[in-house]
Motif scaffolding. Sequence first.
Motif, PDB file in Angstrom:
ATOM      1  N   UNK A 191      10.640   1.256  -8.803  1.00 14.43           N
ATOM      2  CA  UNK A 191      12.039   1.012  -8.454  1.00 14.43           C
ATOM      3  C   UNK A 191      12.895   2.200  -8.885  1.00 14.43           C
ATOM      4  N   UNK A 192      14.003   2.344  -8.199  1.00 11.92           N
ATOM      5  CA  UNK A 192      14.920   3.438  -8.525  1.00 11.92           C
ATOM      6  C   UNK A 192      16.350   2.930  -8.424  1.00 11.92           C
ATOM      7  N   UNK A 193      17.031   2.941  -9.555  1.00  9.61           N
ATOM      8  CA  UNK A 193      18.437   2.568  -9.611  1.00  9.61           C
ATOM      9  C   UNK A 193      19.286   3.820  -9.380  1.00  9.61           C
ATOM     10  N   UNK A 194      20.559   3.646  -8.994  1.00  9.25           N
ATOM     11  CA  UNK A 194      21.425   4.800  -8.750  1.00  9.25           C
ATOM     12  C   UNK A 194      21.470   5.745  -9.949  1.00  9.25           C
ATOM     13  N   UNK A 195      21.294   7.012  -9.677  1.00 13.43           N
ATOM     14  CA  UNK A 195      21.371   8.075 -10.677  1.00 13.43           C
ATOM     15  C   UNK A 195      20.287   7.972 -11.751  1.00 13.43           C
ATOM     16  N   UNK A 204      18.491  -4.509 -10.675  1.00  9.31           N
ATOM     17  CA  UNK A 204      19.047  -3.989  -9.432  1.00  9.31           C
ATOM     18  C   UNK A 204      18.559  -2.576  -9.166  1.00  9.31           C
ATOM     19  N   UNK A 205      17.977  -2.370  -7.993  1.00 10.28           N
ATOM     20  CA  UNK A 205      17.411  -1.063  -7.634  1.00 10.28           C
ATOM     21  C   UNK A 205      16.846  -1.138  -6.221  1.00 10.28           C
ATOM     22  N   UNK A 206      16.443   0.011  -5.717  1.00  9.94           N
ATOM     23  CA  UNK A 206      15.616   0.044  -4.518  1.00  9.94           C
ATOM     24  C   UNK A 206      14.170  -0.031  -4.985  1.00  9.94           C
ATOM     25  N   UNK A 207      13.421  -0.958  -4.429  1.00 10.16           N
ATOM     26  CA  UNK A 207      12.032  -1.166  -4.803  1.00 10.16           C
ATOM     27  C   UNK A 207      11.112  -0.554  -3.742  1.00 10.16           C
ATOM     28  N   UNK A 208      10.140   0.223  -4.213  1.00 10.48           N
ATOM     29  CA  UNK A 208       9.215   0.922  -3.344  1.00 10.48           C
ATOM     30  C   UNK A 208       7.790   0.457  -3.602  1.00 10.48           C
ATOM     31  N   UNK A 209       7.057   0.280  -2.523  1.00 16.25           N
ATOM     32  CA  UNK A 209       5.631  -0.010  -2.590  1.00 16.25           C
ATOM     33  C   UNK A 209       4.872   1.308  -2.476  1.00 16.25           C
ATOM     34  N   UNK A 210       3.764   1.428  -3.198  1.00  9.95           N
ATOM     35  CA  UNK A 210       2.965   2.646  -3.168  1.00  9.95           C
ATOM     36  C   UNK A 210       1.484   2.300  -3.157  1.00  9.95           C
ATOM     37  N   UNK A 211       0.689   3.190  -2.551  1.00  8.93           N
ATOM     38  CA  UNK A 211      -0.749   2.951  -2.429  1.00  8.93           C
ATOM     39  C   UNK A 211      -1.521   4.229  -2.693  1.00  8.93           C
ATOM     40  N   UNK A 212      -2.738   4.067  -3.234  1.00 12.40           N
ATOM     41  CA  UNK A 212      -3.603   5.204  -3.468  1.00 12.40           C
ATOM     42  C   UNK A 212      -5.062   4.757  -3.461  1.00 12.40           C
ATOM     43  N   UNK A 213      -5.946   5.696  -3.098  1.00 14.17           N
ATOM     44  CA  UNK A 213      -7.388   5.440  -3.185  1.00 14.17           C
ATOM     45  C   UNK A 213      -7.955   5.885  -4.526  1.00 14.17           C
ATOM     46  N   UNK A 255       0.736   7.192  -0.540  1.00 17.81           N
ATOM     47  CA  UNK A 255       1.553   6.572   0.499  1.00 17.81           C
ATOM     48  C   UNK A 255       2.672   5.770  -0.146  1.00 17.81           C
ATOM     49  N   UNK A 256       3.831   5.821   0.503  1.00  8.19           N
ATOM     50  CA  UNK A 256       5.002   5.109   0.002  1.00  8.19           C
ATOM     51  C   UNK A 256       5.696   4.368   1.140  1.00  8.19           C
ATOM     52  N   UNK A 257       6.284   3.242   0.800  1.00  7.71           N
ATOM     53  CA  UNK A 257       7.110   2.536   1.761  1.00  7.71           C
ATOM     54  C   UNK A 257       8.516   3.116   1.789  1.00  7.71           C
ATOM     55  N   UNK A 258       9.343   2.550   2.652  1.00  6.61           N
ATOM     56  CA  UNK A 258      10.699   3.069   2.841  1.00  6.61           C
ATOM     57  C   UNK A 258      11.669   2.523   1.804  1.00  6.61           C
ATOM     58  N   UNK A 259      11.263   1.499   1.083  1.00 10.50           N
ATOM     59  CA  UNK A 259      12.115   0.919   0.047  1.00 10.50           C
ATOM     60  C   UNK A 259      12.881  -0.295   0.546  1.00 10.50           C
ATOM     61  N   UNK A 260      13.120  -1.227  -0.365  1.00 11.57           N
ATOM     62  CA  UNK A 260      13.914  -2.409  -0.047  1.00 11.57           C
ATOM     63  C   UNK A 260      14.881  -2.665  -1.202  1.00 11.57           C
ATOM     64  N   UNK A 261      16.129  -2.949  -0.876  1.00  6.09           N
ATOM     65  CA  UNK A 261      17.165  -3.086  -1.889  1.00  6.09           C
ATOM     66  C   UNK A 261      17.117  -4.460  -2.529  1.00  6.09           C
ATOM     67  N   UNK A 262      17.157  -4.469  -3.853  1.00  6.82           N
ATOM     68  CA  UNK A 262      17.292  -5.702  -4.624  1.00  6.82           C
ATOM     69  C   UNK A 262      18.566  -5.593  -5.446  1.00  6.82           C
ATOM     70  N   UNK A 263      19.464  -6.544  -5.277  1.00  5.72           N
ATOM     71  CA  UNK A 263      20.717  -6.548  -6.016  1.00  5.72           C
ATOM     72  C   UNK A 263      20.860  -7.882  -6.739  1.00  5.72           C
ATOM     73  N   UNK A 264      21.049  -7.806  -8.055  1.00  6.56           N
ATOM     74  CA  UNK A 264      21.189  -9.004  -8.875  1.00  6.56           C
ATOM     75  C   UNK A 264      22.605  -9.029  -9.429  1.00  6.56           C
TER      76      UNK A 264
END
Length: 127
Positions: free
Chosen positions: A38-42, A90-99, A116-125
């Motif tokens: 996940x990545x929160x602003x700044x 609260x952050x953008x959550x990203x899915x990631x994959x590796x072999x 590999x990474x997804x495009x991200x999905x916003x979670x706001x609490x």
Amino acid sequence: QVQLVESGGGLVQAGGSLRLSCAPSGRSFSSHAMAWFRQAPEKEREFVAGIARNGVNTFYTDSVKGRFTISKDTKNTVSLQMNSLKPEDTAIYYCAATLRSLVTAQTMAVTGNYDSWGQGTQVTVSS
């Protein structure tokens, strides 16, 4: 690389729950180690939870232990069940994959280990 499609983000009140899903596009996850970051602003992107290639061993950052659960289901979707959510989640959550064979929390937490990474999905609490 595997294309990843995330879903399930949204707005929820503190104490509520959300379930994020990550599905592959075109390939299977069966041989991959998977993780949620996940990545929160700044702020830098941080590790949240991971599941090893065997689909059994799981890893969590301390702040989500006991509240979040990562799982891989029979349809090859990787999910993150998030309970008792807090505003600091609260952050953008990203899915990631590796072999790569990632077998420790330390190696699971390194963003450079994922192909590999997804495009991200916003979670706001809200508080």
